[in-house]
Design an enzyme around this catalytic site. Structure first.
Site, PDB file in Angstrom:
ATOM      1  CG  HIS A  99      -0.122  -0.568   2.530  1.00  0.00           C
ATOM      2  ND1 HIS A  99      -0.077  -1.670   2.769  1.00  0.00           N
ATOM      3  CD2 HIS A  99       0.209   0.327   3.571  1.00  0.00           C
ATOM      4  CE1 HIS A  99       0.594  -1.704   4.129  1.00  0.00           C
ATOM      5  NE2 HIS A  99       0.905  -0.285   4.337  1.00  0.00           N
ATOM      6  CG  HIS A 101       1.363   4.988   4.109  1.00  0.00           C
ATOM      7  ND1 HIS A 101      -0.036   4.933   5.317  1.00  0.00           N
ATOM      8  CD2 HIS A 101       1.823   3.821   4.349  1.00  0.00           C
ATOM      9  CE1 HIS A 101       0.153   3.745   5.887  1.00  0.00           C
ATOM     10  NE2 HIS A 101       1.420   3.041   5.358  1.00  0.00           N
TER      11      HIS A 101
HETATM   12  P1  AMP Z   1       1.945  -0.008   7.483  1.00  0.00           P
HETATM   13  O1  AMP Z   1       2.439   0.032   8.521  1.00  0.00           O
HETATM   14  O2  AMP Z   1       2.731   0.830   6.151  1.00  0.00           O
HETATM   15  O3  AMP Z   1       1.939  -1.463   6.699  1.00  0.00           O
HETATM   16  O4  AMP Z   1       0.332   0.495   7.614  1.00  0.00           O
HETATM   17  C1  AMP Z   1      -0.754  -0.207   7.522  1.00  0.00           C
HETATM   18  C2  AMP Z   1      -1.780   0.683   7.925  1.00  0.00           C
HETATM   19  O5  AMP Z   1      -3.211   0.220   7.470  1.00  0.00           O
HETATM   20  C3  AMP Z   1      -1.907   1.485   9.314  1.00  0.00           C
HETATM   21  O6  AMP Z   1      -1.774   2.989   8.883  1.00  0.00           O
HETATM   22  C4  AMP Z   1      -3.574   0.990   9.502  1.00  0.00           C
HETATM   23  O7  AMP Z   1      -3.853   2.243  10.345  1.00  0.00           O
HETATM   24  C5  AMP Z   1      -3.978   0.616   8.158  1.00  0.00           C
HETATM   25  N1  AMP Z   1      -5.252   0.070   8.263  1.00  0.00           N
HETATM   26  C6  AMP Z   1      -5.362  -1.313   8.758  1.00  0.00           C
HETATM   27  N2  AMP Z   1      -6.320  -1.774   8.690  1.00  0.00           N
HETATM   28  C7  AMP Z   1      -7.239  -1.107   8.135  1.00  0.00           C
HETATM   29  C8  AMP Z   1      -8.659  -1.150   7.502  1.00  0.00           C
HETATM   30  N3  AMP Z   1      -9.469  -2.163   7.806  1.00  0.00           N
HETATM   31  N4  AMP Z   1      -9.081   0.203   6.933  1.00  0.00           N
HETATM   32  C9  AMP Z   1      -8.066   1.044   6.661  1.00  0.00           C
HETATM   33  N5  AMP Z   1      -6.961   1.032   7.144  1.00  0.00           N
HETATM   34  C10 AMP Z   1      -6.585   0.132   7.829  1.00  0.00           C
END
Ligand code: AMP
Ligand code: ZN
Length: 143
Positions: A99, A101
């Site tokens: 993903h 950001h």
């Molecule tokens: P990362 O640390 O880059 O893997 O970021 C994962 C991100 O996914 C975090 O910022 C979480 O807040 C976000 N996240 C996890 N579950 C969900 C969800 N169901 N909907 C939206 N964001 C999510």
């Protein structure tokens, strides 16, 4: 596959959608670090950015570009963006479906630059930088 972002793509888990096309989906982060903090994901599962083909990565970044423009056009006070992908656990990736950001930014928001994420005390010696450059270009001269 038990992947939370694949479940968002399939509609099994809801999201606050920002953008969608054939290859990508963008939705608000459930725990935002800024107003409009958005994640752009490929619809096809890829564990990390480096596991995508160049074409898949290109499609993802086409969506990142469109969402970035949308965030800047439509959200009040947004005058900049920080864009990044935590890639693998060493870099803080917690959801193993890649993903990107996008953090909307504004003057005085207290946030840092990408340089504040990683700023190790490493050599700045031009000879050393040349060696790294040569290593990285040696097997991919046509790229
Ligand atoms: P990362 O640390 O880059 O893997 O970021 C994962 C991100 O996914 C975090 O910022 C979480 O807040 C976000 N996240 C996890 N579950 C969900 C969800 N169901 N909907 C939206 N964001 C999510
Ligand atoms: Zn997935």
């Amino acid at each position: 596959m038990d992947c939370i972002f694949c479940k968002i793509v399939s509609g099994e888990i809801p999201c606050f959608k920002v953008y969608e096309d054939e290859n990508a989906l963008a939705f608000l982060d459930v725990a935002p670090c800024a107003d409009g903090h958005t994640m752009v994901i490929p619809k096809k599962h890829a564990g990390a950015f480096v596991e995508m083909t160049p074409e898949e990565a290109g499609n993802l970044f086409e969506a990142v570009n469109k969402v970035s423009v949308r965030l800047m056009d439509k959200l009040e006070n947004v005058t900049g963006l920080t864009i990044g992908a935590n890639t693998y656990a060493s870099a803080g990736q917690t959801v193993m479906h890649t993903h990107i950001h996008i953090f909307p930014r504004c003057e005085g928001d207290g946030g840092g630059t990408t340089h504040s994420i990683v700023n190790s005390a490493v050599s700045k010696d031009p000879e050393y930088l040349k060696k790294i450059s040569e290593l990285l270009t040696s097997e991919n001269e046509n790229v």
